[in-house]
Write a protein that holds these residues in place. Structure first.
Motif, PDB file in Angstrom:
ATOM      1  N   TYR A  41       0.825  -1.207   0.000  1.00  0.00           N
ATOM      2  CA  TYR A  41       0.000   0.000   0.000  1.00  0.00           C
ATOM      3  C   TYR A  41       0.865   1.266   0.000  1.00  0.00           C
ATOM      4  O   TYR A  41       0.567   2.236  -0.706  1.00  0.00           O
ATOM      5  CB  TYR A  41      -0.930  -0.002   1.214  1.00  0.00           C
ATOM      6  CG  TYR A  41      -2.204  -0.772   0.989  1.00  0.00           C
ATOM      7  CD1 TYR A  41      -3.299  -0.167   0.383  1.00  0.00           C
ATOM      8  CD2 TYR A  41      -2.320  -2.096   1.370  1.00  0.00           C
ATOM      9  CE1 TYR A  41      -4.459  -0.859   0.168  1.00  0.00           C
ATOM     10  CE2 TYR A  41      -3.485  -2.800   1.157  1.00  0.00           C
ATOM     11  CZ  TYR A  41      -4.558  -2.181   0.556  1.00  0.00           C
ATOM     12  OH  TYR A  41      -5.709  -2.872   0.336  1.00  0.00           O
ATOM     13  N   TYR A  91       1.052   3.919  -3.028  1.00  0.00           N
ATOM     14  CA  TYR A  91       0.715   5.325  -2.757  1.00  0.00           C
ATOM     15  C   TYR A  91       1.816   6.260  -3.250  1.00  0.00           C
ATOM     16  O   TYR A  91       1.534   7.274  -3.904  1.00  0.00           O
ATOM     17  CB  TYR A  91       0.487   5.515  -1.260  1.00  0.00           C
ATOM     18  CG  TYR A  91       0.344   6.965  -0.856  1.00  0.00           C
ATOM     19  CD1 TYR A  91      -0.838   7.664  -1.096  1.00  0.00           C
ATOM     20  CD2 TYR A  91       1.409   7.630  -0.254  1.00  0.00           C
ATOM     21  CE1 TYR A  91      -0.959   8.991  -0.730  1.00  0.00           C
ATOM     22  CE2 TYR A  91       1.288   8.965   0.112  1.00  0.00           C
ATOM     23  CZ  TYR A  91       0.113   9.636  -0.126  1.00  0.00           C
ATOM     24  OH  TYR A  91      -0.006  10.954   0.224  1.00  0.00           O
ATOM     25  N   ASP A 101      -8.945  -0.292  -8.729  1.00  0.00           N
ATOM     26  CA  ASP A 101      -8.743   0.556  -7.554  1.00  0.00           C
ATOM     27  C   ASP A 101      -9.855   0.338  -6.527  1.00  0.00           C
ATOM     28  O   ASP A 101      -9.605   0.341  -5.318  1.00  0.00           O
ATOM     29  CB  ASP A 101      -8.709   2.036  -7.966  1.00  0.00           C
ATOM     30  CG  ASP A 101      -7.370   2.435  -8.560  1.00  0.00           C
ATOM     31  OD1 ASP A 101      -6.382   1.720  -8.292  1.00  0.00           O
ATOM     32  OD2 ASP A 101      -7.319   3.436  -9.285  1.00  0.00           O
ATOM     33  N   LYS A 130      -9.206  -0.872  -2.738  1.00  0.00           N
ATOM     34  CA  LYS A 130      -9.661  -0.114  -1.569  1.00  0.00           C
ATOM     35  C   LYS A 130     -10.575  -0.962  -0.694  1.00  0.00           C
ATOM     36  O   LYS A 130     -10.542  -0.867   0.541  1.00  0.00           O
ATOM     37  CB  LYS A 130     -10.379   1.156  -2.025  1.00  0.00           C
ATOM     38  CG  LYS A 130      -9.457   2.165  -2.687  1.00  0.00           C
ATOM     39  CD  LYS A 130     -10.224   3.367  -3.209  1.00  0.00           C
ATOM     40  CE  LYS A 130      -9.291   4.348  -3.906  1.00  0.00           C
ATOM     41  NZ  LYS A 130     -10.030   5.505  -4.479  1.00  0.00           N
ATOM     42  N   THR A 179     -18.624  -1.419   0.036  1.00  0.00           N
ATOM     43  CA  THR A 179     -17.477  -0.679  -0.489  1.00  0.00           C
ATOM     44  C   THR A 179     -17.226  -0.904  -1.975  1.00  0.00           C
ATOM     45  O   THR A 179     -16.406  -0.201  -2.554  1.00  0.00           O
ATOM     46  CB  THR A 179     -16.206  -1.057   0.293  1.00  0.00           C
ATOM     47  OG1 THR A 179     -15.981  -2.474   0.179  1.00  0.00           O
ATOM     48  CG2 THR A 179     -16.334  -0.686   1.757  1.00  0.00           C
TER      49      THR A 179
END
Length: 316
Positions: free
Chosen positions: A192, A196, A229, A233, A289
């Motif tokens: 992660y 990022y 994505d 997430k 989500t």
């Protein structure tokens, strides 16, 4: 396996037992039906047959095995005032519990690693998205936990304070945490953070060379990355939620030495139930989500209703 020392009724009131059984039945029904629907949706919908979703099916299967095998045995233990089965079933139950938990953690890590390869090392990602590689990865996700439990588990026994069977070897938990869970957590965190930082640099490059990037990247590739994505997430939320359901029950168990003796069975029961509602929470998080998965699930349900409406029996 000596299960006649302490019975469930010696520790819990009938109301507590009824509440525990009701919660386990609800979790078993919701999580089993929900994970079956998610599996059918992924395999029925062509656009969901992507790498991340294929890896995610191992996560769904692990939760499904957990609630379909472990939960009924837990319910039987509460209703029978103790384990109504022998050593073999107790061993398999413990084996499946540890195995499915570890497989879930490995599945989340595999999604993070594949997403890292997709974003930062696309030349490697292209080589490892074939069915051969995905099959090998899926096998490893199940074989690795089995190897750990088989190698370090030892014998099992019914633990009345946990209302369940457990390994008698206390070092297994430490081995799993140090050799499996902590490396997996560090891997997920690294993926992660790496993604990022890479994405942040990419955004800066896009701002400078926006026209060139728009001409080089097709609309379909941009849409595919945006969809992935969403999956990534979603797995981040599930990863955080699973950490809570792993850590917080352990915190409750650690409080047993400072709570009054009369409250210890209730604290232990809360820890047990909190850990076992995790599959139901996983299913809920996936739907809340991930809009793509939620909409495709609704489409599958509508398609099933249409097929049922137009079946020959209904027409006659």
């Amino acid at each position: 396996m000596n299960s006649s020392v302490v019975k469930v009724s010696d520790l819990l009131s009938p109301a507590s037992v009824s509440l525990a059984v009701a919660i386990l039945i609800c979790v078993c029904l919701v999580a089993s039906v929900g994970n079956v629907m998610l599996l059918v949706t992924v395999w029925h919908t062509k656009r969901l047959r992507r790498t991340l979703y294929i890896l995610l099916t191992n996560f769904f299967i692990a939760d499904l095995v957990f609630v379909c095998i472990v939960h009924p045995l837990n319910i039987a233990t509460f209703l029978a005032d103790g384990p109504p089965f022998g050593y073999v079933v107790c061993y398999l139950k413990t084996y499946i519990t540890y195995g499915t938990i570890s497989t879930s953690a490995c599945s989340l890590t595999s999604v993070a690693v594949y997403r890292l390869l997709q974003i930062c090392y696309n030349h490697i990602y292209i080589r490892v998205i074939s069915w051969k590689w995905l099959l090998c990865v899926s096998i490893c996700l199940w074989v690795t936990p089995v190897a750990f439990c088989a190698g370090f588990g030892g014998s099992v026994n019914y633990d009345p304070l946990k209302y369940s069977c457990a390994y008698t070897n206390p070092t297994l938990t430490y081995i799993l945490v140090c050799c499996l869970y902590l490396p997996l957590i560090f891997t997920v965190v690294y993926c992660y953070v790496r993604i990022y930082l890479f994405t942040k640099k990419s955004r800066q490059r896009v701002e400078v060379h926006s026209n060139q990037v728009q001409t080089n990247m097709s609309a379909s590739s941009i849409l595919a990355k945006k969809r992935d994505d969403v999956v990534f997430k979603m797995m981040l939320v599930i990863f955080t939620e699973i950490l809570f359901f792993y850590v917080f029950p352990g915190v409750l168990i650690s409080l047993l030495n400072i709570v009054p003796p009369a409250s210890r069975p209730g604290v232990t029961l809360a820890s047990v139930l909190l850990f076992r509602i995790r599959p139901c929470v996983n299913f809920t998080v996936c739907l809340l989500t991930n809009m793509e998965l939620r909409l495709d699930l609704l489409d599958c349900l509508k398609c099933g209703r249409r097929l049922q409406t137009h079946s020959p029996n209904n027409q006659s």
